[in-house]
Design a protein around this motif. Structure first.
Motif, PDB file in Angstrom:
ATOM      1  N   ASP A 128       8.665 -45.779 -17.946  1.00  0.00           N
ATOM      2  CA  ASP A 128       9.363 -46.749 -18.799  1.00  0.00           C
ATOM      3  C   ASP A 128       8.597 -47.020 -20.091  1.00  0.00           C
ATOM      4  O   ASP A 128       9.201 -47.289 -21.129  1.00  0.00           O
ATOM      5  N   ALA A 129       7.263 -46.975 -20.037  1.00  0.00           N
ATOM      6  CA  ALA A 129       6.461 -47.308 -21.213  1.00  0.00           C
ATOM      7  C   ALA A 129       6.412 -46.174 -22.230  1.00  0.00           C
ATOM      8  O   ALA A 129       6.503 -46.417 -23.437  1.00  0.00           O
ATOM      9  N   PHE A 130       6.294 -44.933 -21.752  1.00  0.00           N
ATOM     10  CA  PHE A 130       6.088 -43.807 -22.650  1.00  0.00           C
ATOM     11  C   PHE A 130       7.269 -42.842 -22.712  1.00  0.00           C
ATOM     12  O   PHE A 130       7.288 -41.969 -23.574  1.00  0.00           O
ATOM     13  N   GLY A 131       8.200 -42.964 -21.813  1.00  0.00           N
ATOM     14  CA  GLY A 131       9.332 -42.044 -21.794  1.00  0.00           C
ATOM     15  C   GLY A 131      10.396 -42.427 -22.811  1.00  0.00           C
ATOM     16  O   GLY A 131      10.559 -43.586 -23.181  1.00  0.00           O
ATOM     17  N   GLU A 132      11.126 -41.444 -23.255  1.00  0.00           N
ATOM     18  CA  GLU A 132      12.204 -41.676 -24.216  1.00  0.00           C
ATOM     19  C   GLU A 132      13.534 -41.958 -23.515  1.00  0.00           C
ATOM     20  O   GLU A 132      14.422 -42.562 -24.107  1.00  0.00           O
ATOM     21  N   ASP A 133      13.662 -41.529 -22.286  1.00  0.00           N
ATOM     22  CA  ASP A 133      14.905 -41.753 -21.537  1.00  0.00           C
ATOM     23  C   ASP A 133      14.912 -43.173 -20.988  1.00  0.00           C
ATOM     24  O   ASP A 133      13.913 -43.666 -20.468  1.00  0.00           O
ATOM     25  N   SER A 134      16.058 -43.844 -21.067  1.00  0.00           N
ATOM     26  CA  SER A 134      16.190 -45.232 -20.594  1.00  0.00           C
ATOM     27  C   SER A 134      16.994 -45.335 -19.303  1.00  0.00           C
ATOM     28  O   SER A 134      17.479 -46.416 -18.967  1.00  0.00           O
ATOM     29  N   SER A 135      17.131 -44.230 -18.576  1.00  0.00           N
ATOM     30  CA  SER A 135      17.882 -44.272 -17.318  1.00  0.00           C
ATOM     31  C   SER A 135      16.965 -44.670 -16.168  1.00  0.00           C
ATOM     32  O   SER A 135      15.740 -44.593 -16.266  1.00  0.00           O
ATOM     33  N   SER A 136      17.586 -45.085 -15.061  1.00  0.00           N
ATOM     34  CA  SER A 136      16.834 -45.521 -13.878  1.00  0.00           C
ATOM     35  C   SER A 136      16.926 -44.511 -12.735  1.00  0.00           C
ATOM     36  O   SER A 136      16.785 -44.890 -11.570  1.00  0.00           O
ATOM     37  N   ALA A 137      17.177 -43.236 -13.062  1.00  0.00           N
ATOM     38  CA  ALA A 137      17.353 -42.213 -12.019  1.00  0.00           C
ATOM     39  C   ALA A 137      16.054 -41.966 -11.260  1.00  0.00           C
ATOM     40  O   ALA A 137      16.059 -41.792 -10.038  1.00  0.00           O
ATOM     41  N   MET A 138      14.946 -41.964 -11.984  1.00  0.00           N
ATOM     42  CA  MET A 138      13.654 -41.715 -11.331  1.00  0.00           C
ATOM     43  C   MET A 138      13.302 -42.839 -10.361  1.00  0.00           C
ATOM     44  O   MET A 138      12.811 -42.591  -9.260  1.00  0.00           O
ATOM     45  N   GLY A 139      13.567 -44.076 -10.744  1.00  0.00           N
ATOM     46  CA  GLY A 139      13.295 -45.198  -9.852  1.00  0.00           C
ATOM     47  C   GLY A 139      14.159 -45.194  -8.617  1.00  0.00           C
ATOM     48  O   GLY A 139      13.683 -45.495  -7.511  1.00  0.00           O
ATOM     49  N   VAL A 140      15.432 -44.815  -8.768  1.00  0.00           N
ATOM     50  CA  VAL A 140      16.344 -44.748  -7.616  1.00  0.00           C
ATOM     51  C   VAL A 140      15.892 -43.672  -6.637  1.00  0.00           C
ATOM     52  O   VAL A 140      15.917 -43.860  -5.407  1.00  0.00           O
ATOM     53  N   GLU A 141      15.445 -42.534  -7.173  1.00  0.00           N
ATOM     54  CA  GLU A 141      14.989 -41.436  -6.308  1.00  0.00           C
ATOM     55  C   GLU A 141      13.729 -41.826  -5.525  1.00  0.00           C
ATOM     56  O   GLU A 141      13.629 -41.588  -4.313  1.00  0.00           O
ATOM     57  N   ASN A 142      12.776 -42.444  -6.205  1.00  0.00           N
ATOM     58  CA  ASN A 142      11.538 -42.847  -5.528  1.00  0.00           C
ATOM     59  C   ASN A 142      11.783 -43.956  -4.510  1.00  0.00           C
ATOM     60  O   ASN A 142      11.148 -43.991  -3.454  1.00  0.00           O
ATOM     61  N   ARG A 143      12.702 -44.845  -4.820  1.00  0.00           N
ATOM     62  CA  ARG A 143      13.011 -45.908  -3.850  1.00  0.00           C
ATOM     63  C   ARG A 143      13.660 -45.331  -2.597  1.00  0.00           C
ATOM     64  O   ARG A 143      13.389 -45.779  -1.484  1.00  0.00           O
ATOM     65  N   ALA A 144      14.516 -44.315  -2.767  1.00  0.00           N
ATOM     66  CA  ALA A 144      15.125 -43.675  -1.602  1.00  0.00           C
ATOM     67  C   ALA A 144      14.073 -42.998  -0.726  1.00  0.00           C
ATOM     68  O   ALA A 144      14.143 -43.057   0.508  1.00  0.00           O
ATOM     69  N   LYS A 145      13.057 -42.397  -1.369  1.00  0.00           N
ATOM     70  CA  LYS A 145      11.976 -41.769  -0.594  1.00  0.00           C
ATOM     71  C   LYS A 145      11.179 -42.815   0.187  1.00  0.00           C
ATOM     72  O   LYS A 145      10.818 -42.602   1.350  1.00  0.00           O
ATOM     73  N   LEU A 146      10.906 -43.925  -0.451  1.00  0.00           N
ATOM     74  CA  LEU A 146      10.158 -44.989   0.230  1.00  0.00           C
ATOM     75  C   LEU A 146      10.951 -45.581   1.389  1.00  0.00           C
ATOM     76  O   LEU A 146      10.384 -45.890   2.440  1.00  0.00           O
ATOM     77  N   GLU A 147      12.252 -45.739   1.214  1.00  0.00           N
ATOM     78  CA  GLU A 147      13.080 -46.263   2.307  1.00  0.00           C
ATOM     79  C   GLU A 147      13.117 -45.291   3.486  1.00  0.00           C
ATOM     80  O   GLU A 147      13.091 -45.713   4.651  1.00  0.00           O
TER      81      GLU A 147
END
Length: 483
Positions: A327-346
């Motif tokens: 979120d700090a350094f990336g140019e993309d403003s989507s939340s796809a990466m967060g959704v994927e990592n949360r699914a892995k943690l669940e």
């Protein structure tokens, strides 16, 4: 367009009147031959003079180190920022420093993480103030109608009821169907008729109602501020919001100072961020360090069992750091990466919770198989013996039974102690017998050794045997013959 000149006396800012002539590089020096010609191209807008040589020296050293002096910062904020015009700098090195500082300001302005810091701090302050106001309102109005606080548990509805009704006598004719269900409304009206509260004046009721209006207004503003914080977090840090939620993500950013500062932290630091006091206390006393700080309030950590909270918080901190840096350094403003990592943690959380149910194969190559669930219902009958309140036996009898049991246990303990003592005495006797037998054997061996040794020729016989009578007679005869 503005032009900045740095001189030994101070900073001068000129405004360009004719930009076309500045593009003519070859003949530009001709336009500055006389002050009259120069006034047609540029005009002095501001001049900041150095107060003494020490200030001039500080400005020069700051420029050599690649920094901007405080005095120059004030000038740029006042003149250049208000004018909203491009700035040209005579010194190339100074221009590079100003360009970098403007880029940093622009970068932080795009992220607007300072808005998140202020919003979450204000939200926490509002929560504290609301709790204090509501507690004061309940205690204040509780002198007049104490039963209402037990019937209505919600604070906002409590204040709205007070604002609508006021005095306790008005509850009989008041209509509270918009605020309360029918059953609760009837209970409130019945309690108002037989209330044990004291009578209060109209001035007291007016002050209480004014406090209720303050509580309602602050609570409404809090909901509005929470919605603003949600929208701002989804715009600035969408992946962090998906991983840990709006409030926890905003508190992490506020604790670090900014999103960029938070992105510089390691995963282990983010895991215990907010528990610094407990960490230093544990290091000082050489005890176990804390496993989580602000991240403990995340939904993933909250829904796990206590024995897995440490593992989940460690994994969540690692994935959250990736989301923060994205979120700090990336140019993309989507939340796809967060959704994927949360699914892995669940998924990881489900495997940890179901580890006791699943079976692991002996080879280790085959997939784990779960046992089939079979529902086995047990029919239980009602035992009517529990309904009787009469004691089955008298108290004396129970006391006698308890005393008998105590006596039996004491006897058993005594017998066990006696057995242990007897065994110890027998062992001691056996040891003593063995020692005496060993000593006797040693004495016998010594005697045998003495008998077997022959007497030497040199040593005279020292026996004390009594001489026989025949020997005495022979000795007498020898003496007679000699005489």
């Amino acid at each position: 367009m503005l032009v900045l000149f740095e001189t030994s006396v101070g900073y001068a800012i000129f405004k360009v009147l004719n930009e076309k002539k500045l593009q003519e590089v070859d003949s530009l020096w001709k336009e500055f031959e006389t002050p009259e010609k120069a006034n047609k191209i540029v005009k002095l807008k501001h001049f900041e003079k150095f107060q003494d040589t020490a200030e001039a020296l500080a400005a020069f050293t700051a420029l050599m180190e690649g920094k901007i002096n405080k005095q120059l910062k004030k000038v740029l904020k006042k003149i250049v920022k208000e004018a909203h015009e491009p700035l040209a700098v005579a010194d190339a090195k100074l221009g590079g420093v100003i360009k970098l500082s403007r880029y940093r300001l622009k970068f932080s302005a795009d992220k607007v993480d300072t808005m998140i810091v202020q919003a979450i701090s204000l939200l926490d302050d509002l929560d504290k103030e609301l709790n204090n106001y509501i507690m004061r309102c309940r205690e204040w109005y509780g002198w007049h109608f104490p039963e209402l606080g037990k019937i209505i548990s919600d604070n906002l509805t409590y204040c709205k009821c007070l604002q609508k009704v006021g005095d306790r006598k008005n509850y009989a004719s008041a209509k509270l169907s918009e605020l309360l269900p029918e059953e609760v409304e009837a209970e409130v009206k019945a309690a108002a008729e037989i209330s044990m509260g004291t009578e209060v004046s109209e001035e007291d009721i007016c002050n209480i109602l004014h406090l209720c209006t303050q509580v309602i207004e602050i609570s409404e503003y809090r909901t509005q501020l929470y919605e603003y914080l949600q929208n701002r977090m989804m715009a600035i840090a969408p992946n962090v919001t998906v991983m840990v939620g709006e409030l926890v993500g905003a508190r992490l950013i506020a604790h670090a100072g900014s999103l960029l500062n938070l992105a510089k932290h390691a995963a282990s630091t983010v895991q215990i961020l907010g528990a610094e006091k407990a960490l230093f206390r544990a290091l000082k006393s050489r005890r176990d360090t804390p496993k989580y700080g602000l991240i403990y309030h995340a939904s993933l950590v909250g829904q796990t069992s206590p024995k897995h909270k440490g593992k989940i918080s460690r994994m969540l901190a690692a994935k959250t750091v990736l989301a923060i840096r994205y979120d700090a350094f990336g140019e993309d403003s989507s939340s796809a990466m967060g959704v994927e990592n949360r699914a892995k943690l669940e998924a990881r959380l489900r495997t940890l919770e179901d580890r006791g149910i699943r079976k692991i194969s002996g080879t280790g190559k085959a997939l784990a198989k779960a046992e089939k669930y079979e529902h086995k219902s047990e029919v239980k009958t009602y035992d009517p013996s529990g309904d009787s309140t009469l004691p089955t036996c008298s108290k004396k009898r129970k006391i006698e039974e308890v005393d008998k049991e105590d006596e039996i246990t004491e006897k058993k303990a005594k017998k066990a102690k006696i057995k242990v003592k007897v065994e110890e005495e027998e062992e001691e006797e056996v040891l003593e017998e063995e020692e005496t037998s060993v000593k006797k054997k040693k004495k016998k061996d010594k005697k045998k050794h003495i008998k077997e040794e022959p007497l030497s020729e040199e040593e005279p016989c020292t026996s004390t045997a009594i001489p026989s009578p025949e020997k005495k007679k022979k000795k007498k005869k020898k003496k007679d013959n000699e005489d």
